[in-house]
Motif scaffolding. Structure first.
Motif, short mmCIF file in Angstrom:
data_model
loop_
_atom_site.label_atom_id
_atom_site.label_comp_id
_atom_site.label_asym_id
_atom_site.label_seq_id
_atom_site.Cartn_x
_atom_site.Cartn_y
_atom_site.Cartn_z
N ASN A 1 -4.72 -4.43 7.16
CA ASN A 1 -4.86 -3.64 8.38
C ASN A 1 -3.66 -2.72 8.59
N ILE A 2 -2.46 -3.26 8.40
CA ILE A 2 -1.24 -2.47 8.58
C ILE A 2 -1.13 -1.38 7.51
N LEU A 3 -1.38 -1.76 6.26
CA LEU A 3 -1.23 -0.80 5.17
C LEU A 3 -2.23 0.35 5.29
N ALA A 4 -3.49 0.02 5.52
CA ALA A 4 -4.53 1.05 5.56
C ALA A 4 -4.32 1.99 6.75
N LYS A 5 -4.22 1.42 7.94
CA LYS A 5 -4.10 2.26 9.13
C LYS A 5 -2.76 2.98 9.20
N GLY A 6 -1.69 2.27 8.81
CA GLY A 6 -0.37 2.91 8.81
C GLY A 6 -0.28 4.06 7.83
N THR A 7 -0.80 3.87 6.63
CA THR A 7 -0.73 4.93 5.62
C THR A 7 -1.54 6.15 6.05
N LEU A 8 -2.72 5.93 6.60
CA LEU A 8 -3.54 7.06 7.05
C LEU A 8 -2.87 7.80 8.21
N GLY A 9 -2.28 7.05 9.13
CA GLY A 9 -1.60 7.70 10.25
C GLY A 9 -0.39 8.51 9.80
N VAL A 10 0.39 7.95 8.88
CA VAL A 10 1.56 8.68 8.38
C VAL A 10 1.11 9.91 7.59
N ALA A 11 0.06 9.77 6.79
CA ALA A 11 -0.43 10.91 6.01
C ALA A 11 -0.89 12.04 6.92
N ALA A 12 -1.60 11.70 8.00
CA ALA A 12 -2.04 12.73 8.95
C ALA A 12 -0.84 13.40 9.62
N SER A 13 0.18 12.62 9.96
CA SER A 13 1.38 13.18 10.59
C SER A 13 2.13 14.08 9.62
N VAL A 14 2.20 13.68 8.35
CA VAL A 14 2.88 14.50 7.35
C VAL A 14 2.16 15.84 7.17
N LEU A 15 0.83 15.80 7.16
CA LEU A 15 0.08 17.05 7.05
C LEU A 15 0.31 17.94 8.26
N LEU A 16 0.40 17.34 9.44
CA LEU A 16 0.69 18.13 10.64
C LEU A 16 2.05 18.81 10.52
N ALA A 17 3.06 18.05 10.11
CA ALA A 17 4.40 18.62 9.96
C ALA A 17 4.47 19.63 8.84
N ALA A 18 3.68 19.42 7.78
CA ALA A 18 3.73 20.32 6.63
C ALA A 18 3.08 21.66 6.91
N THR A 19 2.22 21.74 7.93
CA THR A 19 1.50 22.97 8.21
C THR A 19 1.89 23.60 9.55
#
Length: 266
Positions: A124-142
């Motif tokens: 639960n932590i790995l899946a949801k945490g990784t997806l949340g961080v990936a979305a945040s990284v894309l936000l910051a990258a664009t």
């Protein structure tokens, strides 16, 4: 002027304009979206991911495909995204320990007695945490830093919190540069920390850094007050998003919501 000099000047100008290390300059459709649309979309996406039942493993795979499709639309390389996902390593380490320390029924996995509830919790932590961080990284990258702050203002975030975030980010860079200069000064004098007996010098350096930062903050505040600062920052860009832009930004959370609903019903 050589190519290297031109590149360095370009990077410097972006830094002065509000760019940050997570930002990747580009002209993709995702870059073109207003910042407040992207912030709202990422926020809704994360809420939907967190609301998804952990047993719906397939749903998280679809979320990952949505993130990958968004990264492709934003023209963000996979390596760029994976490198910045390393920020969640401490949470990964915590999740790895959960199957060993959690209570409840034990199951055998590769010869190890692990907690079933701990395995689900780690997933639960790995899946949801990784997806949340990936979305945040894309936000910051664009999205440039200045646009992120303006986007928070447009979303009616309390102005004081926006100012605190703005000053924190800018002073973080200032303090980092000051630390780098102090480190170079110590090295130029032949100092190199090798053990406990050198901690005193590092402690004095930290104290000096605090005093310099505090004094710099006071000078900046006095300069702002002398120029008419009354507790609010002026907004020079009051542009709003069109319905088409909101529709494009909503594509990610709407698709994620459909996956989430299927996860609860199937």
């Amino acid at each position: 002027m050589g190519a290297d000099g031109g590149t360095s000047l370009l990077e410097r100008s972006r830094e002065l304009g509000g760019a940050h290390k997570l930002y990747r300059h580009g002209h993709s459709p995702v870059h073109a979206l207003p910042a407040h649309c992207k912030i709202a979309a990422v926020f809704c996406f994360v809420l939907i991911v967190v609301s998804t039942p952990r047993e719906a493993v397939w749903a998280f795979g679809l979320y990952a495909l949505l993130i990958a499709a968004t990264a492709a639309a934003a023209r963000v390389p996979v390596g760029f995204l994976l490198k910045r996902l390393l920020i969640e390593v401490p949470f990964v380490a915590f999740a790895v320990l959960m199957p060993f320390v959690a209570e409840g029924p034990r199951i055998d996995v590769a010869g190890l007695e692990l907690s079933a509830s701990g395995l689900w919790g780690a997933w639960n932590i790995l899946a949801k945490g990784t997806l949340g961080v990936a979305a945040s990284v894309l936000l910051a990258a664009t999205t440039e830093l200045r646009e992120l702050l303006l986007g928070l203002q447009r979303l009616r975030m309390p102005p004081l919190l926006v100012q605190i975030a703005s000053f924190m980010i800018r002073y973080g860079d200032v303090i980092t540069d000051e630390m780098r200069r102090m480190r170079i000064a110590r090295l130029s004098r032949g100092f190199e920390a090798r053990g406990v007996r050198h901690w005193g010098v590092l402690a004095k350096s930290a104290g000096a850094l605090f005093i310099r930062s505090y004094e710099r903050g006071e000078r900046v505040h006095l300069a702002m007050v002398s120029r008419g600062y009354t507790g609010t920052m002026p907004v020079y860009d009051a542009a709003t998003a069109t319905r088409t832009q909101w529709t494009r930004a909503a594509a990610l959370p709407v698709a994620a919501l459909a996956v989430c609903l299927l996860g609860w019903t199937l």
